[in-house]
Design a protein around this motif. Structure first.
Motif, mmCIF file in Angstrom:
data_model
loop_
_atom_site.group_PDB
_atom_site.id
_atom_site.type_symbol
_atom_site.label_atom_id
_atom_site.label_comp_id
_atom_site.label_asym_id
_atom_site.label_seq_id
_atom_site.Cartn_x
_atom_site.Cartn_y
_atom_site.Cartn_z
ATOM 1 N N ASN A 282 -69.202 39.047 42.161
ATOM 2 C CA ASN A 282 -68.253 39.737 41.289
ATOM 3 C C ASN A 282 -68.542 39.577 39.811
ATOM 4 O O ASN A 282 -68.013 40.315 38.990
ATOM 5 N N MET B 229 -71.022 42.383 39.712
ATOM 6 C CA MET B 229 -70.523 43.562 40.443
ATOM 7 C C MET B 229 -71.648 44.194 41.256
ATOM 8 O O MET B 229 -71.899 45.395 41.182
ATOM 9 N N ASN C 199 -63.342 47.350 47.698
ATOM 10 C CA ASN C 199 -63.047 47.151 46.288
ATOM 11 C C ASN C 199 -61.705 46.431 46.193
ATOM 12 O O ASN C 199 -60.698 46.922 46.705
#
Length: 130
Positions: A22, A25, A61
């Motif tokens: 994360n 990403m 997501n």
């Protein structure tokens, strides 16, 4: 790096490890010994979980709670799976054949489910989403 999810693909000769990060990403793929990092997918938000099947890598997501998939070998052909989930924490793929072979268990994604492509049972296997 900030890995938030890992999926192991042991289908075939070249076992792979998929890691969701994360901070960057991205979803990266490694050889089973940790070598050969390859960034295969750039996401448009933080990832809540990843899973792999025979052909695809799936990810959710965390912000939009939408499920996506792409070819696991290249990361190409990214597409949104027509599904919105609530409070996604992780993903798990359950093959129909694995559950149908256990006659004592109820499996909501049997041959009569209305899903045209992907049937996702909840953790208790008492209902599903397409």
């Amino acid at each position: 790096q900030q890995p938030v999810a890992i999926a192991i693909d042991n289908r075939g000769i070249n076992n792979k490890i998929y890691v969701a990060d994360n901070t960057r990403m991205k979803i990266m793929v490694y050889n089973s010994d940790g070598s050969g990092q390859n960034d295969i997918i750039s996401t448009d938000g933080p990832i809540a979980g990843i899973a792999v099947d025979d052909n695809y890598v799936y990810w959710a997501n965390k912000d939009t709670e939408i499920l996506y998939r792409a070819l696991k070998s290249t990361g190409k052909q990214q597409e949104r799976v027509n599904l919105k989930m609530n409070e996604v924490r992780d993903l798990r793929i359950v093959k129909r054949s694995d559950w149908l072979s256990r006659e004592s268990l109820y499996y909501p994604c049997n041959e009569n489910h209305p899903c045209s492509n992907l049937c996702l049972p909840n953790l208790d296997f008492d209902y599903y989403k397409c």
